[in-house]
Design a protein around this motif. Structure first.
Motif, PDB file in Angstrom:
ATOM      1  N   GLN A 168      29.123  76.043  63.055  1.00  0.00           N
ATOM      2  CA  GLN A 168      29.760  75.948  64.360  1.00  0.00           C
ATOM      3  C   GLN A 168      29.111  76.911  65.353  1.00  0.00           C
ATOM      4  O   GLN A 168      28.853  76.556  66.513  1.00  0.00           O
ATOM      5  CB  GLN A 168      31.253  76.249  64.228  1.00  0.00           C
ATOM      6  N   ALA A 169      28.815  78.133  64.899  1.00  0.00           N
ATOM      7  CA  ALA A 169      28.184  79.123  65.766  1.00  0.00           C
ATOM      8  C   ALA A 169      26.770  78.699  66.156  1.00  0.00           C
ATOM      9  O   ALA A 169      26.351  78.875  67.318  1.00  0.00           O
ATOM     10  CB  ALA A 169      28.152  80.478  65.067  1.00  0.00           C
ATOM     11  N   LEU A 170      26.034  78.151  65.224  1.00  0.00           N
ATOM     12  CA  LEU A 170      24.672  77.692  65.511  1.00  0.00           C
ATOM     13  C   LEU A 170      24.675  76.549  66.518  1.00  0.00           C
ATOM     14  O   LEU A 170      23.828  76.492  67.425  1.00  0.00           O
ATOM     15  CB  LEU A 170      23.984  77.247  64.220  1.00  0.00           C
ATOM     16  N   GLU A 171      25.619  75.632  66.368  1.00  0.00           N
ATOM     17  CA  GLU A 171      25.727  74.518  67.315  1.00  0.00           C
ATOM     18  C   GLU A 171      26.085  75.028  68.706  1.00  0.00           C
ATOM     19  O   GLU A 171      25.540  74.568  69.719  1.00  0.00           O
ATOM     20  CB  GLU A 171      26.774  73.522  66.815  1.00  0.00           C
ATOM     21  N   LYS A 172      26.975  76.007  68.761  1.00  0.00           N
ATOM     22  CA  LYS A 172      27.394  76.574  70.046  1.00  0.00           C
ATOM     23  C   LYS A 172      26.224  77.253  70.753  1.00  0.00           C
ATOM     24  O   LYS A 172      26.088  77.177  71.976  1.00  0.00           O
ATOM     25  CB  LYS A 172      28.535  77.565  69.816  1.00  0.00           C
ATOM     26  N   GLN A 173      25.351  77.913  69.968  1.00  0.00           N
ATOM     27  CA  GLN A 173      24.202  78.615  70.533  1.00  0.00           C
ATOM     28  C   GLN A 173      22.988  77.703  70.729  1.00  0.00           C
ATOM     29  O   GLN A 173      21.962  78.138  71.245  1.00  0.00           O
ATOM     30  CB  GLN A 173      23.805  79.787  69.629  1.00  0.00           C
ATOM     31  N   GLY A 174      23.097  76.457  70.295  1.00  0.00           N
ATOM     32  CA  GLY A 174      21.977  75.530  70.414  1.00  0.00           C
ATOM     33  C   GLY A 174      20.833  75.839  69.479  1.00  0.00           C
ATOM     34  O   GLY A 174      19.672  75.499  69.760  1.00  0.00           O
ATOM     35  N   ARG A 175      21.137  76.482  68.335  1.00  0.00           N
ATOM     36  CA  ARG A 175      20.080  76.906  67.427  1.00  0.00           C
ATOM     37  C   ARG A 175      20.039  76.117  66.109  1.00  0.00           C
ATOM     38  O   ARG A 175      19.162  76.360  65.285  1.00  0.00           O
ATOM     39  CB  ARG A 175      20.231  78.401  67.104  1.00  0.00           C
ATOM     40  N   LEU A 176      20.953  75.207  65.902  1.00  0.00           N
ATOM     41  CA  LEU A 176      20.969  74.470  64.640  1.00  0.00           C
ATOM     42  C   LEU A 176      19.692  73.656  64.471  1.00  0.00           C
ATOM     43  O   LEU A 176      19.121  73.599  63.367  1.00  0.00           O
ATOM     44  CB  LEU A 176      22.196  73.555  64.579  1.00  0.00           C
ATOM     45  N   GLU A 177      19.212  73.060  65.553  1.00  0.00           N
ATOM     46  CA  GLU A 177      17.991  72.262  65.482  1.00  0.00           C
ATOM     47  C   GLU A 177      16.779  73.118  65.106  1.00  0.00           C
ATOM     48  O   GLU A 177      15.828  72.615  64.516  1.00  0.00           O
ATOM     49  CB  GLU A 177      17.739  71.573  66.828  1.00  0.00           C
ATOM     50  N   TRP A 178      16.807  74.411  65.447  1.00  0.00           N
ATOM     51  CA  TRP A 178      15.692  75.290  65.127  1.00  0.00           C
ATOM     52  C   TRP A 178      15.458  75.367  63.622  1.00  0.00           C
ATOM     53  O   TRP A 178      14.331  75.610  63.179  1.00  0.00           O
ATOM     54  CB  TRP A 178      15.974  76.704  65.643  1.00  0.00           C
ATOM     55  N   LEU A 179      16.510  75.190  62.845  1.00  0.00           N
ATOM     56  CA  LEU A 179      16.421  75.380  61.398  1.00  0.00           C
ATOM     57  C   LEU A 179      15.967  74.128  60.646  1.00  0.00           C
ATOM     58  O   LEU A 179      15.636  74.212  59.468  1.00  0.00           O
ATOM     59  CB  LEU A 179      17.779  75.827  60.851  1.00  0.00           C
ATOM     60  N   LYS A 180      15.964  72.993  61.310  1.00  0.00           N
ATOM     61  CA  LYS A 180      15.658  71.749  60.598  1.00  0.00           C
ATOM     62  C   LYS A 180      14.298  71.757  59.894  1.00  0.00           C
ATOM     63  O   LYS A 180      14.192  71.318  58.749  1.00  0.00           O
ATOM     64  CB  LYS A 180      15.775  70.551  61.552  1.00  0.00           C
ATOM     65  N   PRO A 181      13.216  72.261  60.528  1.00  0.00           N
ATOM     66  CA  PRO A 181      11.935  72.285  59.809  1.00  0.00           C
ATOM     67  C   PRO A 181      11.990  73.146  58.537  1.00  0.00           C
ATOM     68  O   PRO A 181      11.404  72.773  57.515  1.00  0.00           O
ATOM     69  CB  PRO A 181      10.965  72.877  60.840  1.00  0.00           C
ATOM     70  N   GLU A 182      12.703  74.277  58.593  1.00  0.00           N
ATOM     71  CA  GLU A 182      12.826  75.109  57.398  1.00  0.00           C
ATOM     72  C   GLU A 182      13.615  74.395  56.311  1.00  0.00           C
ATOM     73  O   GLU A 182      13.271  74.461  55.125  1.00  0.00           O
ATOM     74  CB  GLU A 182      13.504  76.438  57.749  1.00  0.00           C
ATOM     75  N   PHE A 183      14.681  73.723  56.690  1.00  0.00           N
ATOM     76  CA  PHE A 183      15.491  73.007  55.712  1.00  0.00           C
ATOM     77  C   PHE A 183      14.717  71.838  55.103  1.00  0.00           C
ATOM     78  O   PHE A 183      14.852  71.547  53.910  1.00  0.00           O
ATOM     79  CB  PHE A 183      16.779  72.503  56.366  1.00  0.00           C
ATOM     80  N   GLU A 184      13.895  71.178  55.921  1.00  0.00           N
ATOM     81  CA  GLU A 184      13.088  70.062  55.409  1.00  0.00           C
ATOM     82  C   GLU A 184      12.043  70.552  54.411  1.00  0.00           C
ATOM     83  O   GLU A 184      11.733  69.860  53.426  1.00  0.00           O
ATOM     84  CB  GLU A 184      12.425  69.317  56.568  1.00  0.00           C
ATOM     85  N   THR A 185      11.505  71.757  54.641  1.00  0.00           N
ATOM     86  CA  THR A 185      10.560  72.338  53.686  1.00  0.00           C
ATOM     87  C   THR A 185      11.211  72.518  52.319  1.00  0.00           C
ATOM     88  O   THR A 185      10.573  72.316  51.278  1.00  0.00           O
ATOM     89  CB  THR A 185      10.059  73.702  54.204  1.00  0.00           C
ATOM     90  N   LEU A 186      12.486  72.857  52.297  1.00  0.00           N
ATOM     91  CA  LEU A 186      13.205  73.076  51.039  1.00  0.00           C
ATOM     92  C   LEU A 186      13.431  71.786  50.265  1.00  0.00           C
ATOM     93  O   LEU A 186      13.761  71.825  49.080  1.00  0.00           O
ATOM     94  CB  LEU A 186      14.562  73.737  51.324  1.00  0.00           C
ATOM     95  N   THR A 187      13.257  70.648  50.912  1.00  0.00           N
ATOM     96  CA  THR A 187      13.456  69.361  50.239  1.00  0.00           C
ATOM     97  C   THR A 187      12.137  68.621  50.017  1.00  0.00           C
ATOM     98  O   THR A 187      12.129  67.428  49.756  1.00  0.00           O
ATOM     99  CB  THR A 187      14.421  68.471  51.055  1.00  0.00           C
ATOM    100  N   THR A 188      11.028  69.353  50.124  1.00  0.00           N
ATOM    101  CA  THR A 188       9.697  68.779  49.919  1.00  0.00           C
ATOM    102  C   THR A 188       9.121  69.286  48.598  1.00  0.00           C
ATOM    103  O   THR A 188       9.046  70.496  48.377  1.00  0.00           O
ATOM    104  CB  THR A 188       8.752  69.173  51.075  1.00  0.00           C
TER     105      THR A 188
END
Length: 383
Positions: A168-188
């Motif tokens: 919720q805090a990340l969405e409020k700050q507009g930073r959730l999208e910043w983490l998507k590339p890191e999260f995608e690396t974890l599923t590769t």
């Protein structure tokens, strides 16, 4: 919160039925790897906002229902420091749970600190002090007592609660999208692949070798990795780092010379001398231009570059302050050096780090910005 311990197929089936429609699941594992190359999975904990369970893979013959649950692309899997857990699932199932949310890099973006531990994160986000009594438990021993299960379940109960607040805090700050590339690396899958020819880079003390001796180290470290993988044994059980370094330094070409090295016994020589000395011989024949290069030695900054790195470090602190982050969460001095050297794979040229810090730091290097001191306060301003 409904809690359980699953050790029968029927219990597992009932649990899967109860949580199968969850939008997210907090996941953790307990394992041991002191005596094996691959971690041995001993417990899997799973929770949503209503149910938490610890699943015993040592008691269950078929984990396929759990596999299908965690591989469901419609459920977000929440981890803390996900790499080890993901590596275990890939080794066990040949596939990676996806999508994922990792609370450790998320914590860095929320100002909780770089590489923050789980207990400290929960204390900061939820104001809960977790017990640390079982951090060194041998999770392969049965039966597990109530205190052990309490410790294991807390790892996912509070992770789920923290996840909801952090997302919720990340969405409020507009930073959730910043983490998507890191999260995608974890599923590769390539994230978890190891090239035996790169394992020399993990040997402590390698900086004391150079030239052909470094080529020998590369060859015999690769041989050790192959042996450890094939026999499912820890690397150090095949041969320890300090012995590996001494072998590389002396480069013995026969069993007699190999056995003279301290830490190499007769049994090891009888079983491995032929293969190991052949690797050494082959390495010594590698042309000079193909010798491995240790970046630690090759990229050592000049005095002038060290001065520039000091300036970049100061600028990084200014950028981090403006973003409400710790400088360590954004980049290390090594990362700054990679940016200075023009390395395209520098973390400061990727993802959110490029947006927050990479771009202004590059502009500083290009003369488009400057560090300004006014009224006792530093700022990074445009020219």
């Amino acid at each position: 919160m409904q809690e359980s311990f699953i050790e029968t197929q029927a219990q597992l089936t009932d649990f899967i039925h109860e949580v199968g429609d969850s939008p997210w699941l907090a996941v953790d594992t307990e394992f041991i790897r002191e005596r094996t190359y691959h971690p041995r999975l001993c417990l899997v904990q799973v929770a949503n906002d209503r149910i938490a369970t610890a699943i015993d893979p040592l008691a269950l013959e078929d984990l396929t229902p759990l596999r299908d649950l965690l591989l469901d692309p419609g459920i977000e899997k929440v981890f803390h420091a996900a790499r080890q857990d993901q590596e275990i699932f890939l080794n066990e199932w040949g596939a990676l749970p996806s999508p994922v949310f990792d609370s450790q890099p998320a914590a860095a973006l929320l100002g909780y600190g770089d590489q923050v531990g789980y207990g400290k994160l929960i204390q900061q986000v939820l104001k809960v002090e977790l017990a640390k009594d079982h951090s060194r438990t041998d999770w392969s021993r049965r039966p597990l007592d109530k205190a052990q299960l309490r410790y294991a379940l807390d790892d996912v109960i509070y992770l789920g609660q923290a996840y909801q607040k952090m997302k919720q805090a990340l969405e409020k700050q507009g930073r959730l999208e910043w983490l998507k590339p890191e999260f995608e690396t974890l599923t590769t899958e390539t994230t978890y692949s190891l090239n035996p020819m790169d394992m020399w880079k993990k040997v402590k003390g390698r900086q004391h070798l150079k030239g052909a001796k470094l080529a020998v180290l590369q060859a015999i470290a690769a041989w050790r990795e192959e042996q450890a993988l094939a026999r499912n044994l820890p690397r150090r059980w095949i041969i320890k780092d300090d012995v590996l370094l001494e072998i590389a330094r002396r480069a013995p070409l026969n069993a007699q010379d190999l056995e003279k090295i301290r830490g190499v016994d007769g049994k090891f020589v009888r079983h491995n001398a032929a293969a190991l000395t052949q690797r050494i011989q082959d390495a010594l024949e590698i042309p000079r231009d193909q010798w491995p290069k240790d970046k630690f030695r090759a990229n050592r900054p000049t005095p002038e570059q060290e001065a520039v790195l000091d300036v970049l470090s100061a600028a990084l602190r200014l950028v981090a302050r403006e973003a409400g982050l710790s400088p360590q969460a954004i980049a290390s001095r090594k990362d700054l050096a990679a940016l200075l050297n023009g390395e395209e794979k520098s973390p400061l040229r990727q993802g959110w780090r490029a947006q927050v810090a990479g771009k202004p730091l590059l502009e500083l290097l290009q003369g488009k910005r400057r560090i300004e001191l006014a009224n006792g306060k530093l700022s990074l301003t445009r020219q």
